[in-house]
Design a protein around this motif. Sequence first.
Motif, PDB file in Angstrom:
ATOM      1  N   TRP A 356       0.836  -1.216   0.000  1.00  0.00           N
ATOM      2  CA  TRP A 356       0.000   0.000   0.000  1.00  0.00           C
ATOM      3  C   TRP A 356       0.866   1.258   0.000  1.00  0.00           C
ATOM      4  CZ3 TRP A 356      -4.541   1.619  -1.271  1.00  0.00           C
ATOM      5  CH2 TRP A 356      -5.033   2.827  -0.793  1.00  0.00           C
ATOM      6  N   ARG A 359       2.341   1.791  -3.360  1.00  0.00           N
ATOM      7  CA  ARG A 359       1.291   2.322  -4.244  1.00  0.00           C
ATOM      8  C   ARG A 359       1.100   3.824  -3.991  1.00  0.00           C
ATOM      9  NH1 ARG A 359      -2.674   0.425  -7.401  1.00  0.00           N
ATOM     10  NH2 ARG A 359      -4.639   1.566  -7.505  1.00  0.00           N
ATOM     11  N   ARG A 360       1.148   4.189  -2.730  1.00  0.00           N
ATOM     12  CA  ARG A 360       1.006   5.607  -2.365  1.00  0.00           C
ATOM     13  C   ARG A 360       2.146   6.433  -2.963  1.00  0.00           C
ATOM     14  NH1 ARG A 360       1.392   5.320   3.175  1.00  0.00           N
ATOM     15  NH2 ARG A 360      -0.846   5.177   3.562  1.00  0.00           N
ATOM     16  N   THR A 363       1.772   6.298  -7.214  1.00  0.00           N
ATOM     17  CA  THR A 363       0.551   6.705  -7.932  1.00  0.00           C
ATOM     18  C   THR A 363       0.123   8.095  -7.471  1.00  0.00           C
ATOM     19  OG1 THR A 363      -0.899   5.715  -6.272  1.00  0.00           O
ATOM     20  CG2 THR A 363      -0.242   4.299  -8.111  1.00  0.00           C
ATOM     21  N   ARG A 364      -0.984   8.559  -8.032  1.00  0.00           N
ATOM     22  CA  ARG A 364      -1.475   9.902  -7.694  1.00  0.00           C
ATOM     23  C   ARG A 364      -1.977   9.997  -6.258  1.00  0.00           C
ATOM     24  NH1 ARG A 364      -5.504  12.218 -12.049  1.00  0.00           N
ATOM     25  NH2 ARG A 364      -5.255  13.996 -10.652  1.00  0.00           N
ATOM     26  N   LEU A 365      -2.183   8.839  -5.625  1.00  0.00           N
ATOM     27  CA  LEU A 365      -2.671   8.820  -4.251  1.00  0.00           C
ATOM     28  C   LEU A 365      -1.766   9.642  -3.323  1.00  0.00           C
ATOM     29  CD1 LEU A 365      -4.722   7.415  -2.257  1.00  0.00           C
ATOM     30  CD2 LEU A 365      -2.966   5.685  -1.923  1.00  0.00           C
ATOM     31  N   LYS A 367      -0.275  12.300  -3.836  1.00  0.00           N
ATOM     32  CA  LYS A 367      -0.379  13.764  -3.990  1.00  0.00           C
ATOM     33  C   LYS A 367      -1.478  14.361  -3.110  1.00  0.00           C
ATOM     34  CE  LYS A 367       1.258  13.610  -8.759  1.00  0.00           C
ATOM     35  NZ  LYS A 367       0.848  13.667 -10.160  1.00  0.00           N
ATOM     36  N   TYR A 368      -2.291  13.494  -2.498  1.00  0.00           N
ATOM     37  CA  TYR A 368      -3.417  13.998  -1.692  1.00  0.00           C
ATOM     38  C   TYR A 368      -3.350  13.444  -0.269  1.00  0.00           C
ATOM     39  CZ  TYR A 368      -5.012  14.816  -6.461  1.00  0.00           C
ATOM     40  OH  TYR A 368      -5.083  15.213  -7.774  1.00  0.00           O
ATOM     41  N   GLU A 372      -6.415  11.662   1.994  1.00  0.00           N
ATOM     42  CA  GLU A 372      -6.264  10.273   2.446  1.00  0.00           C
ATOM     43  C   GLU A 372      -6.521  10.154   3.949  1.00  0.00           C
ATOM     44  OE1 GLU A 372      -2.986   6.621   2.530  1.00  0.00           O
ATOM     45  OE2 GLU A 372      -2.304   8.675   2.193  1.00  0.00           O
TER      46      GLU A 372
END
Length: 760
Positions: A356, A359-360, A363-365, A367-368, A372
Amino acid sequence: MVNAGDMNGSGNLMDFLDEPFPDVGTYEDFHTIDWLREKSRDTDRHRKITSKSKESIWEFIKSLLDAWSGWVVMLLIGLLAGTLAGVIDLAVDWMTDLKEGVCLSAFWYSHEQCCWTSNETTFDDRDKCPQWQKWSELLVNQSEGASAYILNYFLYIMWALCFAFLAVSLVRVFAPYACGSGIPEIKTILSGFIIRGYLGKWTLLIKTVTLVLVVSSGLSLGKEGPLVHVACCCGNFFSSLFSKYSKNEGKRREVLSAAAAAGVSVAFGAPIGGVLFSLEEVSYYFPLKTLWRSFFAALVAAFTLRSINPFGNSRLVLFYVEYHTPWYMAELFPFILLGVFGGLWGTLFIRCNIAWCRRRKTTRLGKYPVLEVIVITAITAVIAYPNPYTRRSTSELISELFNDCGALESSQLCDYINDPNMTRPVDDIPDRPAGPGVYTAMWQLALALVFKIVITIFTFGMKIPSGLFIPSMAVGAMAGRMVGIGVEQLAYHHHDWIIFRNWCRPGADCVTPGLYAMVGAAACLGGVTRMTVSLVVIMFELTGGLEYIVPLMAAAVTSKWVADAFGKEGIYEAHIHLNGYPFLDVKDEFTHRTLATDVMRPRRGEAPLSVLTQDSMTVEDVETLIKETDYNGFPVVVSKDSERLIGFAQRRELILAIKNARQRQDGVVSNSIVYFTEDPPELPPNSPHPLKLRRILNLSPFTVTDHTPMETVVDIFRKLGLRQCLVTRSGRLLGIITKKDVLRHMAQMANQDPESIMFN
């Protein structure tokens, strides 16, 4: 100033570097320190102080102050770490209760404190008092019914979101380094890596404030790991006040090792466990002197926290328990099963959490981070509120799971069917059949266990302070308590079975479910972190029960064996590798049969090694070489033809030396000759001033031959803490191996991406 011709004749050139100049010996951000050099500088400093102390009384007093400065730093660290831990505990207690209601007589009281001060509280209803009102009672004057429940539910979620949003915003704006557990980075820093600002004053302040907010928000995280980071920030702050530590990165790391021990001491109320944790889990270099000082810092920190008494019960932690029943040999089997569960949970958690987090990162995840945190907090609060075991703080949950069921307990877990003829002492209640409350609690615990397992995977690693000790212990304690109740009921209903017949007679108090919870907590914490000795000591300091060491040891060892069967890395090592920190783990084994020549640079087909010559390059040549390369240092050779090694010069010190020479030494120009020998070279009569840089030259760089096995080279890098090592053959320079080259090679040999080592 004398002219060049005079100097060439007399050799009496002033070496302006005989006086140290600012910033020499310091390191740039994201670089590794040179342990050997730091050790040698400290020895020189100590020798100087000792020789001066014989000159006068004042110098003797100064030498005494220098000797005592280490103990003074430890005292200050212990006092500040203990105070901060006490303040955090009190604030978390109040803010956690604020989500459910408020004390009318004094809003800064938690629920428990509010009812302590009330004269109308009865023992049976000790959680209820008129001064404490839930939000529904305060706002709509209703304590029961659907509308009151929905209003309390809504406000619980709103408070949780408010705390989490405030925490992630403070971290993002003021101190990005305040996020996470901090232990992977502290391990890396203690191994000699520089991360400027990671242990700074802003990080200390923001981490302390946001730690209170995130724990109060009800997220599945703990404050114990971040308290180690907080204590290390205290250590860094106090070591900067004493030149003995502020000017020597190696000595500073001795202070940080002791600070980590103080952090665990206040996190668990376990001073000895703290020292062992620092030794086993975080420290890279741990001399005997640091052991004593760690012990002193942990003692002072624990004493300070005990003076503050944040829980009002004279204990250092919320989940201190005492058991009255011994354990029996037959119980080792369920204890070992809990160890297996802990190892499997540790493996599952590490793999899922790292996947996870990767992935963070990719990916674009990533950036926020604020979004989150808000989403995870909302999901946690919505699912947690209906279940009483997830609604309360995780520390309170562990406390209840560890608890032994006495005659005065009102918990659902203690809802047994009592024998009306029972006349026994309060602390020796016989095993009884489970009542409806116990069966309800079992269902709720099973749901809470699944929820905690899943939500912790997504919570750990977000951009907020987040510890892993408490969630891991909660998972193990829930599983352990359920196993304990199962064994207890089995023993009660089937006491004639051969496994129970010898030790569990009817009417005896045979099984303590709380002990199973404690063993499960140790197993799960061991499975995730791979701690063994320090874990067992922390757990028995928590419980004050020496006779339960064997069950704890059995569970800790089993969980480590099971987890190691799936992968050698604990969660902290996995995060170190994920972030690409240059950390050479002492526990890793290198068994490949490669040689230094296979790893050194330059390789075949690459440009030759960038070197300095001892007396034939100009200032401009050196500046051009520095500008065109990004190496951290350069070997110095007799000449480009002979390539016989003289020493090694650090890039940063070359830059500073040339800059200072231009400012302070007349006649140094771009075509001045730079020399590293004792005597200046023979120069034509009208040539400009040469520049002597022998003082910054390391005349004894570590060298190996090209046929040295890499197994030996890796061992040398680990045990001596080298930054780089030069490869020679018969005194002739062939190449260089840096710490990063070693890490790349080890990654390549393990079939991993060698470019994942991203820092210098």
